[in-house]
Design an enzyme around this catalytic site. Structure first.
Site, mmCIF file in Angstrom:
data_model
loop_
_atom_site.group_PDB
_atom_site.id
_atom_site.type_symbol
_atom_site.label_atom_id
_atom_site.label_comp_id
_atom_site.label_asym_id
_atom_site.label_seq_id
_atom_site.Cartn_x
_atom_site.Cartn_y
_atom_site.Cartn_z
ATOM 1 N N HIS A 49 -1.356 -30.942 16.604
ATOM 2 C CA HIS A 49 -2.354 -29.632 17.752
ATOM 3 C C HIS A 49 -3.638 -30.577 17.362
ATOM 4 O O HIS A 49 -4.085 -30.517 16.378
ATOM 5 C CB HIS A 49 -2.310 -27.923 17.173
ATOM 6 C CG HIS A 49 -2.824 -27.411 15.856
ATOM 7 N ND1 HIS A 49 -2.082 -27.769 15.508
ATOM 8 C CD2 HIS A 49 -4.137 -27.392 15.937
ATOM 9 C CE1 HIS A 49 -2.884 -27.403 13.651
ATOM 10 N NE2 HIS A 49 -3.733 -27.207 14.095
ATOM 11 N N HIS A 142 -9.758 -33.369 16.819
ATOM 12 C CA HIS A 142 -8.992 -34.001 16.179
ATOM 13 C C HIS A 142 -7.704 -33.663 15.869
ATOM 14 O O HIS A 142 -7.841 -32.079 16.130
ATOM 15 C CB HIS A 142 -9.536 -34.292 14.971
ATOM 16 C CG HIS A 142 -9.499 -33.229 13.294
ATOM 17 N ND1 HIS A 142 -10.540 -32.190 14.272
ATOM 18 C CD2 HIS A 142 -8.947 -32.076 13.097
ATOM 19 C CE1 HIS A 142 -10.541 -30.508 13.541
ATOM 20 N NE2 HIS A 142 -9.150 -30.914 12.065
#
Length: 214
Positions: A49, A142
């Site tokens: 994720h 990120h």
């Protein structure tokens, strides 16, 4: 992480969903003891994720988290472009090793997530824009690969990067992104699925309480 978070996951049918899941849950944990003489890292399993924001109070979404998530004015799925740049070793437990993502393709989605999730439901305000600028200057968007407490040196980072690329994850090196034509070649994905996750619980209990496909 404090309170509740909004995550962006790759579409479940996208090849990167499977590739990243395998890296996080099997491939990289198997390498960790070889990368550290100081300690053996205990692997932490979590869904692949990109965290759009944390710090969302439960009172914000109330008794019907799905209705709240469905109400957010997210951009259309084709406007959300996750593009990978490079693998980075960090100095924070939840950012020990991650794939840095270009901010341009996720800025709009993160703006809504932060503005409606943290600004007490009043939407995008100046402090949201300030947060976006601070986010970009800091660690930025990120996709985490490793959680842990032991530092990763340059040699280990190079090895981990090779393993990530061998798994089919294409990295642009932080360039303009011209090398990554679209999200179908392993360099990222378009759209995705947003999870609302109580991340003040133990990592093993990080499960969504609401899900929305873009």
């Amino acid at each position: 992480m404090p309170h509740t978070s909004l995550w962006l996951l790759p579409p479940p049918t996208h090849p990167l969903h499977s590739a990243l899941t395998t890296l996080i849950s099997h491939t990289l944990p198997a390498l960790l003891p070889l990368e550290s003489t100081a300690a053996t890292l205990s692997p932490h399993f979590f869904a692949p994720h990109l965290t759009l924001t944390s710090d969302i109070l439960p009172s914000t979404y109330g008794a019907d988290p799905q209705a709240w998530l469905d109400s957010l004015p997210f951009p259309a799925g084709e406007e959300v472009q996750v593009r990978f740049e490079r693998v980075v070793a960090g100095d924070v437990f939840v950012r020990r090793c991650y794939v840095k993502v270009g901010i341009d393709g996720v800025r709009g989605l993160a703006r809504v997530a932060r503005g409606w999730g943290v600004s007490e439901g009043r939407g995008v305000e100046e402090k949201t824009e300030d947060w976006l600028r601070s986010w970009e200057r800091g660690f930025g968007p990120h996709v985490s690969l490793i959680y842990g407490s032991v530092s990763i040196d340059e040699d280990a980072l190079e090895r981990l990067t090779r393993v990530v690329e061998e798994a089919g994850v294409k990295l642009s090196g932080g360039k303009s992104g011209s090398e990554v034509v679209d999200g179908s070649d392993g360099g990222g994905w378009t759209g995705g699925v947003v999870w609302l996750v109580p991340t003040d619980r133990p990592i093993a209990e990080w499960k969504p309480i609401a899900v929305r496909e873009l």
